[in-house]
Design a protein around this motif. Structure first.
Motif, PDB file in Angstrom:
ATOM      1  N   ARG A   1      -5.402  16.703  69.728  1.00  0.00           N
ATOM      2  CA  ARG A   1      -6.380  15.854  70.403  1.00  0.00           C
ATOM      3  C   ARG A   1      -5.737  14.795  71.292  1.00  0.00           C
ATOM      4  N   GLY A   2      -4.507  14.398  70.939  1.00  0.00           N
ATOM      5  CA  GLY A   2      -3.852  13.350  71.712  1.00  0.00           C
ATOM      6  C   GLY A   2      -2.754  13.843  72.633  1.00  0.00           C
ATOM      7  N   GLY A   3      -2.270  15.066  72.388  1.00  0.00           N
ATOM      8  CA  GLY A   3      -1.192  15.602  73.209  1.00  0.00           C
ATOM      9  C   GLY A   3       0.168  15.003  72.903  1.00  0.00           C
ATOM     10  N   PHE A   4       0.312  14.375  71.736  1.00  0.00           N
ATOM     11  CA  PHE A   4       1.559  13.708  71.383  1.00  0.00           C
ATOM     12  C   PHE A   4       2.523  14.638  70.662  1.00  0.00           C
ATOM     13  N   THR A   5       3.801  14.341  70.794  1.00  0.00           N
ATOM     14  CA  THR A   5       4.819  14.957  69.957  1.00  0.00           C
ATOM     15  C   THR A   5       4.903  14.104  68.702  1.00  0.00           C
ATOM     16  N   VAL A   6       4.823  14.748  67.543  1.00  0.00           N
ATOM     17  CA  VAL A   6       4.838  14.026  66.277  1.00  0.00           C
ATOM     18  C   VAL A   6       5.969  14.575  65.416  1.00  0.00           C
ATOM     19  N   ILE A   7       6.803  13.671  64.935  1.00  0.00           N
ATOM     20  CA  ILE A   7       7.860  14.031  63.995  1.00  0.00           C
ATOM     21  C   ILE A   7       7.395  13.561  62.623  1.00  0.00           C
ATOM     22  N   GLU A   8       7.380  14.480  61.661  1.00  0.00           N
ATOM     23  CA  GLU A   8       6.877  14.167  60.326  1.00  0.00           C
ATOM     24  C   GLU A   8       8.025  13.878  59.366  1.00  0.00           C
ATOM     25  N   ALA A   9       7.797  12.874  58.506  1.00  0.00           N
ATOM     26  CA  ALA A   9       8.740  12.542  57.446  1.00  0.00           C
ATOM     27  C   ALA A   9       7.951  12.298  56.168  1.00  0.00           C
ATOM     28  N   GLU A  10       8.435  12.858  55.059  1.00  0.00           N
ATOM     29  CA  GLU A  10       7.744  12.737  53.782  1.00  0.00           C
ATOM     30  C   GLU A  10       8.225  11.550  52.957  1.00  0.00           C
ATOM     31  N   THR A  11       9.491  11.197  53.096  1.00  0.00           N
ATOM     32  CA  THR A  11      10.093  10.145  52.280  1.00  0.00           C
ATOM     33  C   THR A  11      10.815   9.138  53.163  1.00  0.00           C
ATOM     34  N   ALA A  12      11.197   8.012  52.556  1.00  0.00           N
ATOM     35  CA  ALA A  12      11.981   7.018  53.290  1.00  0.00           C
ATOM     36  C   ALA A  12      13.305   7.604  53.793  1.00  0.00           C
ATOM     37  N   PRO A  13      14.063   8.344  52.956  1.00  0.00           N
ATOM     38  CA  PRO A  13      15.299   8.938  53.474  1.00  0.00           C
ATOM     39  C   PRO A  13      15.059   9.897  54.649  1.00  0.00           C
ATOM     40  N   ASP A  14      13.964  10.663  54.600  1.00  0.00           N
ATOM     41  CA  ASP A  14      13.627  11.543  55.726  1.00  0.00           C
ATOM     42  C   ASP A  14      13.387  10.717  56.987  1.00  0.00           C
ATOM     43  N   ALA A  15      12.634   9.622  56.846  1.00  0.00           N
ATOM     44  CA  ALA A  15      12.327   8.762  57.996  1.00  0.00           C
ATOM     45  C   ALA A  15      13.591   8.139  58.569  1.00  0.00           C
ATOM     46  N   LEU A  16      14.477   7.677  57.700  1.00  0.00           N
ATOM     47  CA  LEU A  16      15.724   7.068  58.175  1.00  0.00           C
ATOM     48  C   LEU A  16      16.595   8.077  58.906  1.00  0.00           C
ATOM     49  N   ALA A  17      16.588   9.324  58.445  1.00  0.00           N
ATOM     50  CA  ALA A  17      17.355  10.371  59.129  1.00  0.00           C
ATOM     51  C   ALA A  17      16.806  10.604  60.535  1.00  0.00           C
TER      52      ALA A  17
END
Length: 124
Positions: A26-42
């Motif tokens: 709906r927004g046309g955005f690229t989204v990177i998904e992270a499940e945990t804090a370590p995933d997000a930091l990576a």
């Protein structure tokens, strides 16, 4: 104009997948998904740029959403952060209508998140 990806940090698989898909379709955005804090930091370490950090306040790992935001802002000091949570109040200093920090309570409609993202990016 190319917009940097959105980093979505959410440990609930269904919520994360639904919101990421909605923002993409709906927004046309690229989204990177992270499940945990370590995933997000990576992701933060690997990415050149992030347009917005969308993060639950409570996520698995040593850091909560505020800690993830603080780490991301070491790299991108002006990074907008949208906190989403059903369990905790907004971090100190955040404002619902702000372009830098804002808070959306769960449960929410995906359209509410999309409107906030567009507002922050000046696409409203």
């Amino acid at each position: 104009m190319t917009i940097a990806p959105i980093l979505l940090v959410e440990d609930d698989f269904l919520i994360r997948t639904m919101l990421a898909t909605y923002l993409r379709l709906r927004g046309g955005f690229t989204v990177i998904e992270a499940e945990t804090a370590p995933d997000a930091l990576a992701v933060i370490d690997a990415q050149d740029d992030i347009a917005i950090l969308l993060t639950d306040i409570r996520v698995p790992g040593e850091l909560d959403g505020s800690g993830i935001a603080a780490r991301a802002r070491r790299k991108w000091p002006d990074l907008p952060v949208v906190y989403v949570s059903g369990y905790a109040k907004a971090p100190g200093g955040s404002t619902p209508e702000g372009k830098r920090d804002s808070y959306i309570a769960k449960p929410y409609e995906p359209s509410t998140v999309l409107k906030r993202v567009r507002f922050i990016l000046g696409q409203a």
